[in-house]
Design an enzyme around this catalytic site. Structure first.
Site, PDB file in Angstrom:
ATOM      1  CE1 TYR A   1       3.984  -6.208   4.045  1.00 43.73           C
ATOM      2  CE2 TYR A   1       3.232  -8.493   4.047  1.00 43.73           C
ATOM      3  CZ  TYR A   1       3.367  -7.264   3.404  1.00 43.73           C
ATOM      4  OH  TYR A   1       2.893  -7.106   2.130  1.00 43.73           O
TER       5      TYR A   1
ATOM      6  CG  ASP B   1      -1.992  -1.008   1.162  1.00 42.65           C
ATOM      7  OD1 ASP B   1      -2.302  -1.458   0.046  1.00 42.65           O
ATOM      8  OD2 ASP B   1      -2.538  -1.363   2.224  1.00 42.65           O
TER       9      ASP B   1
END
Lengths: 246, 246
Positions: B110, B52
């Site tokens: 992540y 994103d």
């Protein structure tokens, strides 16, 4: 009169260093302005030492005296409400008048951040210096030990103007891994000369590139000649990590 | 035809995410433009997955096919010479056509960076999220284990549009200390839903603030209800750390 000690963190990127200068944005200038507003009188801050333009601090220490009554914790919170996002007060406390942020220092630790890569790395470029990928970091670490001890650091000072004593004691010097691919040269001493950490690191880079052998650091110290040491490395990768008083 | 795999690092701050969008500055857009220039034909990049707006990558993986003959290492160096300082190619190599940057993924990791403080901290503000100093990080770490395993993560997805399968397997989840005062929530899984890591971290923050008990995470997963989980945390603190194919 009361003496207040402050522990201050700042990102040096947009500051012309710690020390007050006319027409320049400095950490001392920004803090003194907010302190004057909050305390209600002119405040003069005394830091453990100045840091140069671009240099950051994880925990710089300073003190000031005031005739007013201040609650240190409220002052800290009010200051942080007024300060820009690149400077913050981590701690404020009353101290005895025998405490002097500059003259009571026992140890200071600096960190110089670097990464080893042929190319600029987007996640490290702002706060670390790139050195070429043929550098041997273990040789650089080997060379660190030659800085430890009490030495005349004339070879590692940018300008001798005003200073007559170049002897400093280094308690520790080493290279640590911060995260995958990112390193820091950490050095602890009783004090540091102008640009000393950046010149020492420039010399370590020459060791990494095999232009200097680790043991030659001894000779470079002994020559007391600035030209024998490496170049002054960029300021943006240097952080004053902590200042110790005991 | 040749297939080339790229490993790419980027600072997400000034990008509207990975994926190509008209009139927006995206990582895919910047890379495809330079690849077209260097390879001499239109290039379509396929990443392990989109990231994103604002999200960074330590090592994103992508592939492309070309009819031209390319030397991967020369291509890497030429690309890095042309790319802006917020994106760099760490590796370029020829791969078999059975390799697909998206569909061959086995594991992704992540990292969500945060610090615990009453005030914004100048050295952490850009790439980490502040959580209040009354947060209990050890409770947050305790809660991590409830995410591990194969679960339906419907409670942790921003929007279900287009997706029908919300089952993902999490191999590891924990909180680590990066440096003094700076932490990261690290999570490894076979894949992640839209905003999943940021919503999971928002839920961990509620655990830290003692609004949710660690063991309640189990119930939140079971309800399959987005409203039971925490809020979506800011993008700037999220980094795609690595993508694994074996």
């Amino acid at each position: 009169m009361e003496r207040i000690k402050l522990v201050v963190q700042y990102n040096g990127k947009d500051f012309s260093g710690w020390q007050l200068q006319p027409e320049k944005r400095t950490v001392q200038g920004v803090l003194e302005e907010k302190l004057k507003f909050l305390v209600g009188e002119e405040i003069r801050l005394y830091a453990s030492g100045r840091t140069d333009a671009g240099v950051s601090a994880m925990a710089q220490v300073a003190h000031f005296d005031t005739e007013k009554k201040v609650n240190p914790n409220s002052l800290k919170n009010s200051l942080n409400g007024l300060l820009p996002s690149d400077v913050a007060v981590l701690l404020a406390e009353k101290v005895d008048e025998s405490f002097d942020a500059r003259f009571s220092v026992k140890k200071k630790t600096y960190q110089y951040r670097f990464y080893v890569s042929r190319h600029t790395l987007p996640l490290f470029v702002e706060n670390a210096t790139r050195i070429n990928d043929y550098a041997d970091v273990s040789l650089m670490n080997d060379a660190c030990k030659y800085f430890i001890g009490k030495h005349d650091f004339s070879s590692f000072v940018a300008s001798k103007s005003g200073k007559t004593d170049f002897v400093r004691t280094i308690f520790d010097a080493k290279i640590i891994t911060l995260e995958n691919g990112l390193y820091a040269f950490e050095i602890t001493g009783d004090g540091f000369l102008y640009n000393m950490v950046r010149i020492i690191f420039g010399t370590l880079v020459q060791v990494g590139y095999k232009k200097i052998k680790p043991e030659q650091v001894k000779d470079i110290i002994e020559t007391k000649c600035r030209q024998k040491a490496g170049k002054t490395m960029p300021a943006n990768a240097l952080i004053l990590k902590c200042v110790e008083y005991v």
